[in-house]
Design an enzyme around this catalytic site. Structure first.
Site, PDB file in Angstrom:
ATOM      1  CG  ASP A   8     127.492 -31.676  38.290  1.00  0.00           C
ATOM      2  OD1 ASP A   8     127.782 -31.793  37.085  1.00  0.00           O
ATOM      3  OD2 ASP A   8     128.349 -31.625  39.198  1.00  0.00           O
ATOM      4  CG  ASP A  10     132.427 -35.689  36.607  1.00  0.00           C
ATOM      5  OD1 ASP A  10     132.945 -36.777  36.876  1.00  0.00           O
ATOM      6  OD2 ASP A  10     131.920 -35.428  35.502  1.00  0.00           O
ATOM      7  N   GLY A  43     127.930 -32.125  31.705  1.00  0.00           N
ATOM      8  CA  GLY A  43     128.629 -31.588  30.549  1.00  0.00           C
ATOM      9  C   GLY A  43     129.042 -32.687  29.580  1.00  0.00           C
ATOM     10  CG  ASP A 218     130.782 -29.653  41.717  1.00  0.00           C
ATOM     11  OD1 ASP A 218     132.017 -29.739  41.731  1.00  0.00           O
ATOM     12  OD2 ASP A 218     130.108 -29.993  40.727  1.00  0.00           O
TER      13      ASP A 218
END
Length: 268
Positions: A8, A10, A43, A218
């Site tokens: 991931d 951010d 995303g 996260d």
């Protein structure tokens, strides 16, 4: 031995200033030199991550990326589509009407029109700035019901968005994958879409087994790929629900958490 690492961005790969630490860059480079496929799972649309793909040397012919929380998996350089699971214009109209009832702002990503919103707002500006893309004002009246929409987002101040979350009809959860990626972003995707599905489809394309996969995340939109992977790694700064299902909790994004776990489990 792990053959596929999905990370991931951010809150995970990126530090709070949106940079990648030298230690993390070196760990990813060393893993790639060992033959491990390292991919970003985000995303964001691909245009929002291209500069990081180039910086991390993930922009070769065989490199891949998971975008839109797994809704679109593609090769980074050629943009050849490996898998795509989208919403429709009809979904956008339904969620737009719901957003008006709930009193929150909305925007969406269209295959044709890019980032579209009926009116500009603070967090649509945030989305555009993060990804380096244009905002297209569109009242959605010309979006046909069969139009391909990758994802829809309700965006607003955290306290306003939380009130909307609290009042979402149950049928929304039955119809869509719903993830809170930040306190001010609530994302709606095709029910079949999540990062876990995206990782699974990519792994099958690459011929990688589930137990040979390592994932890092996260937030709530990382949960499925943390559960799916043979080694799901949560960040120390991650949501509690992500930590609870992880195989391992590494250090925070500010303290080289990704690098430390790659060093421990891949480069040892």
């Amino acid at each position: 031995m792990y053959k596929l690492i999905a990370i991931d961005m951010d809150g995970t790969l990126l530090k709070e200033d949106k940079t990648v630490s030298e230690r993390t860059k070196n760990a990813i480079k060393a893993a790639k030199e060992k033959g491990v496929q390292v991919v970003i799972a985000t995303g964001r649309p691909i245009d929002g991550v291209t500069r990081y793909l180039e910086e991390l040397d993930m922009y070769d012919e065989n490199d891949c990326v998971l975008t839109y929380n797994g809704g679109l998996v593609l090769k980074t350089k050629s943009r050849e589509v490996i898998s795509k699971i989208a919403l429709t214009g009809a979904d956008l109209h339904y969620l737009h009407n719901l957003s008006k009832e709930l009193g929150v702002n909305i925007h969406a990503f269209s295959d044709v029109h890019g980032l579209i919103t009926p009116k500009n707002s603070k967090y649509t500006e945030v989305e555009a700035n993060i990804n380096g893309i244009e905002i297209n004002i569109n009242d959605y009246s010309d979006i046909e019901d069969d139009h391909s929409i990758i994802k829809v987002m309700m965006i607003d101040e955290p306290e306003i968005l939380q009130k909307a979350v609290d009042n979402l009809p149950k049928e929304v959860y039955d119809k869509y994958t719903v993830v809170r990626s930040t306190p001010y972003f609530l994302e709606f995707l095709n029910k079949a879409v999540n990062k876990g599905t995206g990782v699974e489809l990519l792994a099958k394309h690459l011929g990688v087994k589930q137990e040979e996969i390592m994932t890092f995340g996260d937030a709530g939109n990382d949960l499925d790929m943390i559960v799916y992977a043979g080694m799901g790694v949560a960040m120390a700064n991650g949501f509690d629900e992500v930590k609870e299902v992880a195989n391992y909790i590494t250090d925070s994004n500010e303290n080289d958490g990704v690098a430390k776990a790659i060093e421990k489990f891949v480069l040892k």
